[in-house]
Enzyme design. Structure first.
Site, PDB file in Angstrom:
ATOM      1  N   GLU A 314       0.822  -1.213   0.000  1.00  0.00           N
ATOM      2  CA  GLU A 314       0.000   0.000   0.000  1.00  0.00           C
ATOM      3  C   GLU A 314       0.861   1.271   0.000  1.00  0.00           C
ATOM      4  O   GLU A 314       0.608   2.221   0.725  1.00  0.00           O
ATOM      5  CB  GLU A 314      -0.955  -0.009   1.196  1.00  0.00           C
ATOM      6  CG  GLU A 314      -1.939  -1.164   1.159  1.00  0.00           C
ATOM      7  CD  GLU A 314      -2.922  -1.160   2.306  1.00  0.00           C
ATOM      8  OE1 GLU A 314      -4.085  -1.545   2.094  1.00  0.00           O
ATOM      9  OE2 GLU A 314      -2.528  -0.773   3.427  1.00  0.00           O
ATOM     10  N   ASP A 388      -8.363  -9.154   4.045  1.00  0.00           N
ATOM     11  CA  ASP A 388      -8.091  -8.021   4.939  1.00  0.00           C
ATOM     12  C   ASP A 388      -9.155  -7.890   6.025  1.00  0.00           C
ATOM     13  O   ASP A 388     -10.015  -7.022   5.939  1.00  0.00           O
ATOM     14  CB  ASP A 388      -8.023  -6.715   4.117  1.00  0.00           C
ATOM     15  CG  ASP A 388      -7.579  -5.528   4.951  1.00  0.00           C
ATOM     16  OD1 ASP A 388      -7.061  -5.731   6.056  1.00  0.00           O
ATOM     17  OD2 ASP A 388      -7.756  -4.389   4.483  1.00  0.00           O
ATOM     18  N   GLU A 416     -12.576  -2.430  11.905  1.00  0.00           N
ATOM     19  CA  GLU A 416     -12.524  -1.656  10.670  1.00  0.00           C
ATOM     20  C   GLU A 416     -13.644  -2.019   9.709  1.00  0.00           C
ATOM     21  O   GLU A 416     -14.162  -1.155   9.003  1.00  0.00           O
ATOM     22  CB  GLU A 416     -11.160  -1.895  10.011  1.00  0.00           C
ATOM     23  CG  GLU A 416     -10.955  -1.219   8.687  1.00  0.00           C
ATOM     24  CD  GLU A 416      -9.589  -1.517   8.099  1.00  0.00           C
ATOM     25  OE1 GLU A 416      -9.334  -1.072   6.969  1.00  0.00           O
ATOM     26  OE2 GLU A 416      -8.770  -2.180   8.777  1.00  0.00           O
TER      27      GLU A 416
END
Length: 725
Positions: A314, A388, A416
């Site tokens: 990322e 993820d 998240e």
């Protein structure tokens, strides 16, 4: 001074007016705001039990004068005084009915041979006779071991367990048990939903909040022995002397609690703060820079744990920028830390556009060929699933694929993808599901847990990390119920064979109430909560269909981003012919990365567990599921069931009013009301979106979703918390 009658009258009217508004203002006289976590030590109401406990603890004998021994004294004085209304007497003489705590170095009657194999963290708790006196002995090879044993003993009292005839021996199954704080130096917490970072870098090293000590206490009480202070998207400034002085202050606070400090580091730090022209891990000058930096850190912090690294992921720099492998990058850092006993935790969360390979396969493809090429003090840190931290994923195929390289589990404690800090989702069931799944790497019984603890391949080091959900909110986690996820992570990191329900019940006893109605009701809510959330968010193996950027709320329509595998449409593949991602042998063949028979089970829609169906298979809307319904009907029913079950959770919680503290009750009530609204939004938005592809009606007996798809797509949340910077 005498108050005039008029003033007294006005004051009385003022007070009465306050109480007349109490229904709106919410007065909380018990003042349980969640700060005390599971270390409340509320008085034991059962007088008979209280008397029985007190009988065993006439006085307390704690050997040694270390900082840790003094912490044990403080903890016992507070805990026993509160739970048993017991004025703790500390004695240097052995007495009858006494709690005795020590090590072979501090108490000569402790048999050193009996503690062999317990290491520095294990402990024994035994009811026995010493010099003819009945005592409860907590013994260990180190003071930190006795601290862990003390918290275990107190947990027995908090959960109203018997302390007669104790014979308990405990050692952690996993060596490195750390919280990863994704905290930035400006106090913003990436994917944090409970306020700012608890680390006030500006005031450190001189201003030491009581919260730092209470943080260490909480971690010690559940066996967590490490903390990574800063974000994996690391700022290089953390390695400068100005910040290392602040890190040193925290390390000094944490040390007596057995809590080591670790740092996330930016791989390009030699260039960014070292003035070097390169950060190539094979460059001799770069290697020397890291060696000197490690020496500098250990001079300040002799028990520094080591480095956590996010590299070539990322946008973060890494060895790949210089044509080097992950092993070459990790080994450079490992060599710098090795003389001091430090470790490297190297994250396997890597994926890149140029690989031209489906995203779920990339970590395996990157790290499987490197097995055996890492130094002994390197652990590869792997997320529980191959994408993820989704509401549900299969286990990562890297678990069991690298017998010569320790695989360190990375769980997300912060939520998240699970509704942030307003959704009641107990993650113990998710952790248990992952850890108990059989990889078949060495035949039946080769669970993920045995890979992680090192026992399957006889690895010399093991680790488990949890991405922390802690912030500056008074109740630490933004939602009192989500304290349970911090708690269950620590307990499972210590012993991954513990059951999620056992741990949930412990936490309820210690945090909310001992009343059977409360324990049973809340335990049922917690144990069902994750499956309920999966149903209203991503049923049947759907994944990665959340809002873009902030990851808040539904976003199955997300497309046209910088890369395909950041979009939702990439993952669900909804079209007129069906839905789901084909990772079977007829598709991208991600199943090939698993050992047989897992590979074979996942390869067929007829044999795969239905909760993973659409993760591995693209199927027709008319495919018959195990319920007998078509895939479309089953998908809709699951969405509706999930939302309905949140309403049932809310109804169930309301029955507890008056049985637990007002503040605790109302905090959870408000959050559940938000969760109910958002569950129905997830349901409606996803069903309406997928219906345009299925072109099938809402199943009979279910109401049409409220609102229009356009209305849901138009919703914006520009200031949702926890976004990266």
């Amino acid at each position: 001074m005498k108050i005039p009658k008029v003033s007294r009258l006005l004051f009385a009217v003022f007070i009465l007016s306050l109480f007349s508004q109490a229904s709106n203002a919410q007065f909380y006289f018990n003042n349980e705001d969640g700060y005390r976590l599971w270390l409340k030590y509320d008085a034991i109401a059962d007088r008979k039990l209280q008397k029985a406990y007190s009988k065993h603890i006439g006085s307390t004998y704690i050997a040694g004068e270390s900082d840790t021994a003094n912490i044990i004294r403080q903890e016992l004085r507070y805990a026993l005084g509160s739970m048993l209304n017991h004025n703790v007497e500390f004695s240097d003489n052995l007495k009858k009915n006494q709690l005795v705590i020590g090590t072979p170095d501090s108490l000569d009657f402790i048999n050193r041979d009996e503690l062999k194999g317990l290491g520095d963290e294990g402990y024994r708790i035994r009811s026995q006779k010493i010099d003819g006196k009945n005592v409860t002995l907590i013994s260990a090879n180190s003071d930190v071991g006795t601290l862990y044993g003390t918290y275990h003993f107190l947990r027995l009292l908090q959960t109203q367990s018997s302390i007669d005839d104790l014979n308990i021996t405990e050692t952690p199954k996993i060596d490195v048990r750390v919280l990863n704080h994704w905290d930035n130096l400006d106090r913003h917490v990436e994917r944090g939903y409970a306020g700012e970072s608890i680390w006030d870098w500006h005031k450190l090293p001189d201003y030491k909040y009581q919260r730092y000590y209470d943080y260490a206490r909480a971690n010690a009480s559940i066996g967590i022995n490490g903390t990574v202070l800063n974000n994996v998207n690391a700022a290089p400034l953390i390695l400068t002397p100005h910040y290392l002085e602040k890190v040193e202050a925290l390390a000094t606070i944490f040390r007596p609690y057995g809590l080591k400090v670790y740092l996330s580091v930016k791989f390009s730090s030699p260039q960014l703060i070292g003035g070097m022209k390169t950060s190539d891990p094979l460059d001799k000058e770069v290697q020397q820079w890291w060696k000197e930096k490690a020496d500098e850190i250990y001079k300040r912090i002799p028990d520094f744990g080591g480095f956590l690294v996010k590299a070539n992921s990322e946008g973060q720099p890494g060895p790949g920028d210089f044509g080097r492998t992950h092993a070459e990058g990790a080994n450079m850092l490992a060599d710098a830390l090795a003389p001091h006993g430090g470790i490297v935790m190297w994250r396997a969360f890597v994926y890149a556009n140029e690989k031209n390979e489906e995203r779920s396969k990339q970590a395996y493809s990157e790290f499987k060929p490197l097995d055996g090429k890492f130094r002994e003090n390197v652990l590869v840190q792997v997320k529980n699933g191959p994408i993820d931290f989704q509401p549900r994923e299969p286990f990562s195929p890297l678990f069991g694929a690298t017998p010569k390289t320790p695989m360190m589990m990375e769980f997300q404690v912060t939520m998240e993808y699970l509704g942030f800090s307003t959704h009641l989702v107990y993650l113990g069931t998710m952790y248990e599901e992952a850890l108990k799944t059989d990889t078949h790497a060495k035949g039946k019984g080769s669970t993920v847990g045995k890979v992680v603890d090192g026992s399957l391949f006889n690895n010399s080091i093991s680790g488990m990390a949890g991405v922390a959900n802690i912030g500056s909110d008074r109740n630490w986690t933004g939602h009192i119920m989500l304290q349970s996820n911090w708690y269950v992570f620590g307990r499972m990191a210590w012993d991954h064979e513990l059951g999620a329900k056992t741990i949930a019940d412990e936490w309820i006893h210690m945090t909310l109430s001992d009343e059977p109605q409360v324990v049973d009701t809340v335990s049922d809510l917690m144990m069902a909560s994750r499956e309920i959330t999966v149903n209203y968010m991503t049923p049947l193996g759907l994944h990665h269909i959340m809002g873009v950027g902030h990851h808040y709320g539904p976003g199955p329509w997300v497309k046209d981003l910088g890369r395909d595998d950041w979009t939702s449409v990439y993952y669900h593949r909804a079209a007129k012919d069906g839905i789901g991602f084909d990772r079977s042998p007829s598709g991208v063949n991600a199943v090939a990365q698993y050992h047989s028979p897992v590979r074979d089970i996942y390869s067929s829609p007829e044999t795969i567990p239905e909760e993973l169906l659409l993760w591995f298979h693209h199927l027709s809307w008319d495919y018959k599921t195990k319920s007998g319904r078509t895939l479309w009907d089953e998908l809709v029913h699951r969405y509706y069931q999930g939302a309905e079950d949140v309403s049932k959770m809310l109804t169930s919680w309301k029955t507890l009013e008056g049985t637990i503290d007002d503040q605790q009750f109302n905090q959870v009530l408000m959050a559940l009301q938000i969760q109910q609204q958002e569950a129905y939004r997830w349901r409606n938005a996803c069903v309406l979106y997928f219906q345009q592809f299925s072109q099938r009606p809402i199943p009979e007996g279910l109401q049409k979703p409220e609102g229009s798809l356009e209305e849901y797509e138009a919703m914006r949340f520009p200031h949702a918390p926890g976004q990266g910077r």
